[in-house]
Scaffold this motif. Structure first.
Motif, PDB file in Angstrom:
ATOM      1  N   GLY A  43       0.814  -1.203   0.000  1.00  0.00           N
ATOM      2  CA  GLY A  43       0.000   0.000   0.000  1.00  0.00           C
ATOM      3  C   GLY A  43       0.849   1.255   0.000  1.00  0.00           C
ATOM      4  O   GLY A  43       1.898   1.308  -0.645  1.00  0.00           O
ATOM      5  N   TYR A  44       0.415   2.259   0.755  1.00  0.00           N
ATOM      6  CA  TYR A  44       1.119   3.549   0.773  1.00  0.00           C
ATOM      7  C   TYR A  44       2.289   3.580   1.750  1.00  0.00           C
ATOM      8  O   TYR A  44       2.967   4.598   1.866  1.00  0.00           O
ATOM      9  CB  TYR A  44       0.138   4.661   1.169  1.00  0.00           C
ATOM     10  N   SER A  45       2.538   2.499   2.475  1.00  0.00           N
ATOM     11  CA  SER A  45       3.473   2.546   3.607  1.00  0.00           C
ATOM     12  C   SER A  45       4.916   2.863   3.217  1.00  0.00           C
ATOM     13  O   SER A  45       5.702   3.284   4.067  1.00  0.00           O
ATOM     14  CB  SER A  45       3.439   1.220   4.377  1.00  0.00           C
ATOM     15  N   MET A  46       5.279   2.673   1.959  1.00  0.00           N
ATOM     16  CA  MET A  46       6.656   2.929   1.552  1.00  0.00           C
ATOM     17  C   MET A  46       6.794   4.181   0.703  1.00  0.00           C
ATOM     18  O   MET A  46       7.775   4.370  -0.011  1.00  0.00           O
ATOM     19  CB  MET A  46       7.217   1.714   0.806  1.00  0.00           C
ATOM     20  N   LEU A  47       5.823   5.085   0.834  1.00  0.00           N
ATOM     21  CA  LEU A  47       5.895   6.347   0.094  1.00  0.00           C
ATOM     22  C   LEU A  47       7.139   7.141   0.476  1.00  0.00           C
ATOM     23  O   LEU A  47       7.737   7.821  -0.363  1.00  0.00           O
ATOM     24  CB  LEU A  47       4.637   7.176   0.359  1.00  0.00           C
ATOM     25  N   TRP A  48       7.560   7.054   1.726  1.00  0.00           N
ATOM     26  CA  TRP A  48       8.739   7.803   2.182  1.00  0.00           C
ATOM     27  C   TRP A  48       9.990   7.401   1.416  1.00  0.00           C
ATOM     28  O   TRP A  48      10.850   8.238   1.142  1.00  0.00           O
ATOM     29  CB  TRP A  48       8.953   7.597   3.685  1.00  0.00           C
ATOM     30  N   VAL A  49      10.086   6.117   1.044  1.00  0.00           N
ATOM     31  CA  VAL A  49      11.246   5.651   0.272  1.00  0.00           C
ATOM     32  C   VAL A  49      11.216   6.271  -1.122  1.00  0.00           C
ATOM     33  O   VAL A  49      12.254   6.642  -1.672  1.00  0.00           O
ATOM     34  CB  VAL A  49      11.272   4.109   0.175  1.00  0.00           C
ATOM     35  N   VAL A  50      10.024   6.388  -1.693  1.00  0.00           N
ATOM     36  CA  VAL A  50       9.870   6.977  -3.023  1.00  0.00           C
ATOM     37  C   VAL A  50      10.333   8.428  -3.019  1.00  0.00           C
ATOM     38  O   VAL A  50      11.071   8.877  -3.906  1.00  0.00           O
ATOM     39  CB  VAL A  50       8.399   6.878  -3.493  1.00  0.00           C
ATOM     40  N   VAL A  51       9.897   9.176  -2.001  1.00  0.00           N
ATOM     41  CA  VAL A  51      10.298  10.584  -1.889  1.00  0.00           C
ATOM     42  C   VAL A  51      11.799  10.688  -1.652  1.00  0.00           C
ATOM     43  O   VAL A  51      12.494  11.511  -2.269  1.00  0.00           O
ATOM     44  CB  VAL A  51       9.518  11.272  -0.749  1.00  0.00           C
ATOM     45  N   LEU A  52      12.322   9.846  -0.769  1.00  0.00           N
ATOM     46  CA  LEU A  52      13.751   9.844  -0.475  1.00  0.00           C
ATOM     47  C   LEU A  52      14.575   9.544  -1.722  1.00  0.00           C
ATOM     48  O   LEU A  52      15.632  10.139  -1.946  1.00  0.00           O
ATOM     49  CB  LEU A  52      14.062   8.811   0.611  1.00  0.00           C
ATOM     50  N   SER A  53      14.083   8.644  -2.562  1.00  0.00           N
ATOM     51  CA  SER A  53      14.862   8.209  -3.727  1.00  0.00           C
ATOM     52  C   SER A  53      15.116   9.356  -4.700  1.00  0.00           C
ATOM     53  O   SER A  53      16.191   9.447  -5.301  1.00  0.00           O
ATOM     54  CB  SER A  53      14.151   7.056  -4.447  1.00  0.00           C
ATOM     55  N   ALA A  54      14.141  10.264  -4.861  1.00  0.00           N
ATOM     56  CA  ALA A  54      14.330  11.391  -5.780  1.00  0.00           C
ATOM     57  C   ALA A  54      15.411  12.337  -5.276  1.00  0.00           C
ATOM     58  O   ALA A  54      16.297  12.753  -6.028  1.00  0.00           O
ATOM     59  CB  ALA A  54      13.013  12.146  -5.972  1.00  0.00           C
ATOM     60  N   GLY A  55      15.365  12.667  -3.992  1.00  0.00           N
ATOM     61  CA  GLY A  55      16.389  13.537  -3.423  1.00  0.00           C
ATOM     62  C   GLY A  55      17.753  12.880  -3.428  1.00  0.00           C
ATOM     63  O   GLY A  55      18.766  13.518  -3.751  1.00  0.00           O
ATOM     64  N   ALA A  56      17.798  11.602  -3.076  1.00  0.00           N
ATOM     65  CA  ALA A  56      19.068  10.878  -3.051  1.00  0.00           C
ATOM     66  C   ALA A  56      19.648  10.757  -4.457  1.00  0.00           C
ATOM     67  O   ALA A  56      20.868  10.896  -4.659  1.00  0.00           O
ATOM     68  CB  ALA A  56      18.866   9.492  -2.445  1.00  0.00           C
ATOM     69  N   GLY A  57      18.783  10.513  -5.435  1.00  0.00           N
ATOM     70  CA  GLY A  57      19.252  10.398  -6.810  1.00  0.00           C
ATOM     71  C   GLY A  57      19.837  11.704  -7.320  1.00  0.00           C
ATOM     72  O   GLY A  57      20.869  11.713  -7.992  1.00  0.00           O
ATOM     73  N   ALA A  58      19.175  12.807  -6.990  1.00  0.00           N
ATOM     74  CA  ALA A  58      19.683  14.119  -7.412  1.00  0.00           C
ATOM     75  C   ALA A  58      21.026  14.416  -6.762  1.00  0.00           C
ATOM     76  O   ALA A  58      21.947  14.935  -7.409  1.00  0.00           O
ATOM     77  CB  ALA A  58      18.667  15.204  -7.063  1.00  0.00           C
ATOM     78  N   LEU A  59      21.174  14.078  -5.479  1.00  0.00           N
ATOM     79  CA  LEU A  59      22.435  14.320  -4.787  1.00  0.00           C
ATOM     80  C   LEU A  59      23.562  13.483  -5.371  1.00  0.00           C
ATOM     81  O   LEU A  59      24.671  13.980  -5.601  1.00  0.00           O
ATOM     82  CB  LEU A  59      22.277  14.020  -3.294  1.00  0.00           C
TER      83      LEU A  59
END
Length: 446
Positions: A51-67
């Motif tokens: 379900g939605y429980s891993m949305l935080w990983v999705v958000v984190l991945s964009a910032g981490a990828g940009a860095l």
């Protein structure tokens, strides 16, 4: 006193922005790899199973990828060389070969599964056997890259990535989103059995292929340190914005509609039909196809870039040896269409395997950015962010390996374990080498 008016400043900013939008490109090639079917597989699995429980990983991945891309971009611009050559001159040949092996293994395995995805989706759309499509796509890929080189790939990547983002964002308007449940998913937690999926999601954005390819794509454009502003904008637009929106849209669609993470890539699209309508199914299928095609082309150039640099060859199609490497990698991707089994689980495994090799690549970039290889010291903020990336990627990779081994050591899990141990020791060794050198420098200064 300045004679520049607010209107003139605004006009200047607008002109710069327009110029940047027209010139951006290298980070979009990395974005084409990140926004691929393996990332889709991880996002669909996470949303369908948890379900939605891993949305935080999705958000984190964009910032981490940009860095991660910013650090790789910084190294490429400050040295104006390919990363392998810089590693060999600064650390030695053994370290250079280790980096090459790490990236080639990760991208090579990914290439086969990505080709399987492209062939499977093409077969679903046309009714022609996937194995025929696999051979056909390999030939088209070889001819396109060998004939027109990097610029052909960059234009295709920008068009396809933007198209894929539009397709998946459009799908958000035809599925119901539970905003409350989505907000709760921003609280960090990894559900039981979710380590592999979490590693896969992060691996889509912070992957060794993306980190190692960036210096070469910028060189293909002729960018130098004078293009620092443009290159930074390029990273932000492609990884933080385009990739972030892409990941968020796919995850929210999967979490809102799907009830199982055990689907084939095409099955995920087909499952949307009965519950969200034919439009949702079509948009998802078109997005998957575009993502697979763009990723296949972008991923193909990674092994040739690294190997050519290691051998001292040119990294453009003007050098026939590099051209031959491009053709060889493209044609060797065809057998991927003949691999059996459900592709979605294979895609997640491919990204998680890449995550195992990523901490070493980030550690190499950080070492070089804090060495004599560059003449501009890395900022404390960049170093802290880079160390955080190494820590997070390392933790997710360790959880992934632990889950694989817990299920029994098979030939596949045994290979992953050996790969992880070798690169883990190399990462620790590199950090120890840096600390030792810094302590030695400090004692000499004292």
């Amino acid at each position: 006193m300045s004679n520049v008016t607010s209107a003139e400043e605004s006009a200047g900013v607008s002109e710069t922005l327009t110029e940047y939008l027209g010139e951006m490109g290298p980070s979009w090639v990395a974005g084409a790899v990140a926004a691929g079917p393996a990332t889709i597989g991880s996002l669909v699995t996470a949303g369908g199973a948890y379900g939605y429980s891993m949305l935080w990983v999705v958000v984190l991945s964009a910032g981490a990828g940009a860095l991660a891309q910013y650090l790789a971009m910084r190294l490429g611009l400050l040295t104006e060389r390919g990363i392998v050559g810089v590693v060999e001159d600064t650390l030695g040949e053994t370290w250079a070969w280790l980096l090459v092996a790490d990236a080639v293994v990760a991208s090579g395995v990914a290439q086969l599964v990505i080709m399987k995805t492209v062939a499977t989706v093409s077969a679903t759309v046309t009714g022609v056997d996937a194995r025929i499509w696999g051979v056909a796509w390999a030939v088209v890929l070889a001819a396109g890259l060998a004939g027109r080189g990097y610029r052909f790939l960059e234009v295709a990547a920008k068009v396809l990535v933007l198209g894929v983002v539009v397709a998946f964002v459009a799908s958000l308007f035809v599925v119901p989103i539970d905003a409350g449940a989505a907000a709760a998913g921003l609280v960090p937690s990894v559900p039981p059995g979710g380590a592999l999926v979490a590693a896969g999601i992060l691996g889509g954005a912070v992957h060794i292929t993306l980190i190692t390819m960036h210096s070469y794509t910028m060189r293909s454009r002729g960018w130098t340190r004078e293009d620092y502003g443009l290159a930074t904008f390029d990273v932000g637009a492609s990884m933080l914005v385009a990739f972030g929106v892409y990941s968020l849209a796919i995850f929210l669609v999967a979490a809102s509609v799907l009830t199982s993470g055990d689907l084939t890539a095409v099955g995920a699209a087909q499952a949307l039909g009965p519950v969200a309508g034919d439009n949702a199914q079509l948009l998802f299928l078109v997005g998957l196809w575009g993502a697979a095609v763009s990723t296949l082309g972008a991923n193909t150039i990674v092994p040739p870039f690294l190997l050519a640099d290691k051998f001292g060859w040119g990294t453009t199609v003007d050098d026939n040896r590099y051209r031959a490497l491009l053709v060889g990698v493209a044609l060797l991707s065809a057998p991927g269409a003949f691999i059996g089994g459900a592709v979605l689980g294979q895609l997640v495994l491919v990204l998680a395997l890449g995550t195992v090799g990523t901490p070493f690549a980030i550690a190499v970039v950080l070492y070089l950015l804090n060495s004599d290889a560059v003449d501009v010291p890395n900022s404390t903020l960049s170093n802290v962010g880079g160390l955080a990336l190494v820590t997070v990627a390392g933790a997710l990779a360790a959880n992934f390996v632990r889950e694989q081994v817990a299920g029994g050591v098979t030939p596949l899990s045994g290979f992953v374990l050996a790969f992880a141990v070798a690169l883990g020791l190399a990462t620790v060794g590199l950090l120890a080498k840096y600390v030792t050198e810094e302590l030695g420098t400090g004692s000499q200064t004292a």
